[in-house]
Design an enzyme around this catalytic site. Sequence first.
Site, PDB file in Angstrom:
ATOM      1  N   HIS A  14     -10.944   6.611   8.960  1.00  0.00           N
ATOM      2  CA  HIS A  14     -12.387   6.593   8.703  1.00  0.00           C
ATOM      3  C   HIS A  14     -13.140   6.902  10.004  1.00  0.00           C
ATOM      4  O   HIS A  14     -12.539   7.061  11.059  1.00  0.00           O
ATOM      5  CB  HIS A  14     -12.855   5.240   8.115  1.00  0.00           C
ATOM      6  CG  HIS A  14     -12.947   4.105   9.093  1.00  0.00           C
ATOM      7  ND1 HIS A  14     -13.853   3.067   8.951  1.00  0.00           N
ATOM      8  CD2 HIS A  14     -12.249   3.836  10.223  1.00  0.00           C
ATOM      9  CE1 HIS A  14     -13.690   2.212   9.934  1.00  0.00           C
ATOM     10  NE2 HIS A  14     -12.735   2.640  10.722  1.00  0.00           N
ATOM     11  N   CYS A  33     -15.861   4.439  17.633  1.00  0.00           N
ATOM     12  CA  CYS A  33     -15.700   4.403  16.172  1.00  0.00           C
ATOM     13  C   CYS A  33     -16.376   5.597  15.494  1.00  0.00           C
ATOM     14  O   CYS A  33     -16.119   5.867  14.316  1.00  0.00           O
ATOM     15  CB  CYS A  33     -16.272   3.112  15.592  1.00  0.00           C
ATOM     16  SG  CYS A  33     -15.435   1.643  16.212  1.00  0.00           S
ATOM     17  N   HIS A  39     -10.510   8.046  13.237  1.00  0.00           N
ATOM     18  CA  HIS A  39      -9.436   7.175  13.714  1.00  0.00           C
ATOM     19  C   HIS A  39      -8.966   6.403  12.466  1.00  0.00           C
ATOM     20  O   HIS A  39      -9.395   6.729  11.351  1.00  0.00           O
ATOM     21  CB  HIS A  39      -9.930   6.252  14.830  1.00  0.00           C
ATOM     22  CG  HIS A  39     -10.945   5.258  14.413  1.00  0.00           C
ATOM     23  ND1 HIS A  39     -12.255   5.597  14.152  1.00  0.00           N
ATOM     24  CD2 HIS A  39     -10.854   3.939  14.140  1.00  0.00           C
ATOM     25  CE1 HIS A  39     -12.931   4.526  13.771  1.00  0.00           C
ATOM     26  NE2 HIS A  39     -12.102   3.500  13.745  1.00  0.00           N
ATOM     27  N   HIS A  41      -6.655   2.739  10.563  1.00  0.00           N
ATOM     28  CA  HIS A  41      -6.191   1.350  10.622  1.00  0.00           C
ATOM     29  C   HIS A  41      -5.131   1.071   9.554  1.00  0.00           C
ATOM     30  O   HIS A  41      -5.093   1.740   8.524  1.00  0.00           O
ATOM     31  CB  HIS A  41      -7.362   0.380  10.367  1.00  0.00           C
ATOM     32  CG  HIS A  41      -8.486   0.496  11.341  1.00  0.00           C
ATOM     33  ND1 HIS A  41      -8.391   0.040  12.629  1.00  0.00           N
ATOM     34  CD2 HIS A  41      -9.725   1.039  11.225  1.00  0.00           C
ATOM     35  CE1 HIS A  41      -9.538   0.275  13.265  1.00  0.00           C
ATOM     36  NE2 HIS A  41     -10.363   0.880  12.441  1.00  0.00           N
ATOM     37  N   HIS A  80      -3.394   5.949   2.593  1.00  0.00           N
ATOM     38  CA  HIS A  80      -3.170   7.302   3.130  1.00  0.00           C
ATOM     39  C   HIS A  80      -4.323   8.236   2.777  1.00  0.00           C
ATOM     40  O   HIS A  80      -4.125   9.418   2.518  1.00  0.00           O
ATOM     41  CB  HIS A  80      -1.813   7.865   2.691  1.00  0.00           C
ATOM     42  CG  HIS A  80      -0.667   7.235   3.427  1.00  0.00           C
ATOM     43  ND1 HIS A  80      -0.178   5.996   3.110  1.00  0.00           N
ATOM     44  CD2 HIS A  80       0.055   7.660   4.508  1.00  0.00           C
ATOM     45  CE1 HIS A  80       0.814   5.689   3.942  1.00  0.00           C
ATOM     46  NE2 HIS A  80       0.972   6.668   4.802  1.00  0.00           N
ATOM     47  N   GLU A 128      -9.438  -5.290   9.107  1.00  0.00           N
ATOM     48  CA  GLU A 128      -9.382  -3.924   9.648  1.00  0.00           C
ATOM     49  C   GLU A 128      -8.328  -3.878  10.753  1.00  0.00           C
ATOM     50  O   GLU A 128      -7.596  -2.911  10.897  1.00  0.00           O
ATOM     51  CB  GLU A 128     -10.755  -3.552  10.206  1.00  0.00           C
ATOM     52  CG  GLU A 128     -10.881  -2.104  10.592  1.00  0.00           C
ATOM     53  CD  GLU A 128     -12.262  -1.791  11.136  1.00  0.00           C
ATOM     54  OE1 GLU A 128     -13.100  -1.300  10.363  1.00  0.00           O
ATOM     55  OE2 GLU A 128     -12.517  -2.054  12.329  1.00  0.00           O
TER      56      GLU A 128
END
Lengths: 143, 143, 143, 143, 143, 143
Positions: A14, A33, A39, A41, A80, A128
């Site tokens: 995201h 971010c 990036h 998680h 994914h 997260e």
Amino acid sequence: MIYVSRKEHFNAAHKLYNPQWSKEKNVEVFGPCANENWHGHNFELITTVAGMPDPDTGFVVDLKKLSILIRAEVIDKLDHKNLNLDVDFMKDKMASTEILAIEIWKILEPKISRISKFGKLYSIKLYETPRNFVEYFGEASNP
Amino acid sequence: MIYVSRKEHFNAAHKLYNPQWSKEKNVEVFGPCANENWHGHNFELITTVAGMPDPDTGFVVDLKKLSILIRAEVIDKLDHKNLNLDVDFMKDKMASTEILAIEIWKILEPKISRISKFGKLYSIKLYETPRNFVEYFGEASNP
Amino acid sequence: MIYVSRKEHFNAAHKLYNPQWSKEKNVEVFGPCANENWHGHNFELITTVAGMPDPDTGFVVDLKKLSILIRAEVIDKLDHKNLNLDVDFMKDKMASTEILAIEIWKILEPKISRISKFGKLYSIKLYETPRNFVEYFGEASNP
Amino acid sequence: MIYVSRKEHFNAAHKLYNPQWSKEKNVEVFGPCANENWHGHNFELITTVAGMPDPDTGFVVDLKKLSILIRAEVIDKLDHKNLNLDVDFMKDKMASTEILAIEIWKILEPKISRISKFGKLYSIKLYETPRNFVEYFGEASNP
Amino acid sequence: MIYVSRKEHFNAAHKLYNPQWSKEKNVEVFGPCANENWHGHNFELITTVAGMPDPDTGFVVDLKKLSILIRAEVIDKLDHKNLNLDVDFMKDKMASTEILAIEIWKILEPKISRISKFGKLYSIKLYETPRNFVEYFGEASNP
Amino acid sequence: MIYVSRKEHFNAAHKLYNPQWSKEKNVEVFGPCANENWHGHNFELITTVAGMPDPDTGFVVDLKKLSILIRAEVIDKLDHKNLNLDVDFMKDKMASTEILAIEIWKILEPKISRISKFGKLYSIKLYETPRNFVEYFGEASNP
């Protein structure tokens, strides 16, 4: 009343980005971010259902059925995937953990009655990272 | 010899994609990991240095200095980044955990002597998820 | 309302010792925790802020700002310190996890408004070990 | 009020089986959990006591005493046992995590006053696996 | 060479019992682990494969295929089972974690070549509890 | 050969301080770890014994006996203690994790034969924090 929880996980990309702001403002507010190339998680999702145990089974909710429900309705749409681009229920929303937890609540809350006579959705807890997490108890209720 | 380890973490997006293959072949081989809009992980990186303790300090390596070195040379280049697009040392390489661990070894191995008289890099252990992880001990050595 | 949490850690020494009691009485009540030469722990501190998400950011509170606040106001005063000797806000207080959590609440509660328009401090959860921990919700409120 | 918790563990065998049903119905409802030769878990039990800290000790409850109480009254009766066959307080009850948590509450709730002037049992949280767990707050109260 | 690991889990019942000994001798040697009505655990199984990464994929072994292999050949035979009664490859063997790890090695070792051109089984690590675990590297090899 | 491990824990205070150096030099080298009023940690200690399983028990070593040995010989001397002041085997030694692991090895290595016909001490792994840890395999051996 007893509170029964199931933990599932999904991996997603995201970015935090407000399209009504300039790129500079996004970087100023969201820092790394806002990286335009994304990036990601390993999210951990804990779904809690509250109710009385069924006398025949000792269950508030069959956790196998709860797991299948969460996977079909939530995990398969997030795992994914890119939260900003690939997920219909996050369209035009900020891809923050807060907003994602609220949207997962909205999906699961009306469906718990399909699998449990006695239970209601009580909370959605979403990690997260192991250090950053949120919990949501629905609009009307507090913990 | 004693083996001293430091754990750091970073969050990144990636996809598994071989540009010499068709999109269909990539999806066939890599499944959801080939999602063109990326996915991501909270990576955990464990760096192990082996050596004799310095008699003055009791340290093989000062873990504060090791942490600063790993952050400057590795974490700052990976955290909140896209492994396929944003990371110079991953350019034209498969963004698998195996390849990433080997590249991190290549960066850190020659730099340990800067911060430790007695220690050498022994292994790089990299967790993509708590369930999937790799360990690399360099070209010449086994564990 | 949504509940947003940040986990930080610090390492500290302490002992449990009531100066109004004899040494023998302290050992009788606190056992090895009264060891006059101290012992210590890796504390884990979870700070939870509750509020509505800001529509511009999707955040109740920017967790980066929350982390900086907690480190400046709490962690820097506790990490690698002796809770009985080095910490001004624990002076003349029992160095129990309960009292420490309450004092951390008092420090952070009035400062959350500096970094969040919408959020209020909801709870302080403090792990002394993975097996022993406390949670505090402020004087007026329950969970 | 502050909430103080202690984590203990035990290893036990059980099966989910309603003796008023046929074997086929049990397998249909409980799946592999009905395996007639049993299966088992490493259970984690978190007991939370709520109250005001004692001004002399800084404690709501001495966690050493709480641990001894939980071990004597609960763990010693469950650890390395079969929940269906060996445990008097589970006789003729479904061996679900829900029912077990409620029975542990009933045992511990009246005994907390023996070890704490100020505290009352607040909740029993019981992990059957790291992914499946329940929490119980007593008949009259919610979290 | 790089070492690639996959973690899976299963829940099983067992007891430690040598049928050539009296009941008294079994209790003397194995203590509560000899409880005739069984006890159980959440086992964690880490399978490590060593080899060179395939240049086309960056993989030593596709961890999705490794997971499917482990589930089909090992987990499905152990999960929600009684190690002493239900598992053909444990018949007439002591149901210790050591013996179970060796038997899992024997099953998986010849099958890794089905899913990996470059990798060989390197180790089987088996957690009976988070505090008790074993690792096996095959007959011929050491770590 | 199979490798069998037991995890124990202890809580201790220490400081890193070389008495042959000035206070300033100690602060320069060790930073906050040199705090003269001490700090502390929850240490985790993993002891690994290697050998062949005993055919009568399936055990390399009875982990209950290993736990009792480690507690009597090591944990009881370290838990709720000050590593610099209270521990005879750390006298005049740097209280680093490296040195502590080596001293624990020296204590346990000759005593394993008391409890195991077939096993020898293989390694001592010592976590100072979840992020900082060391492993020692004895003078003569490597992993």
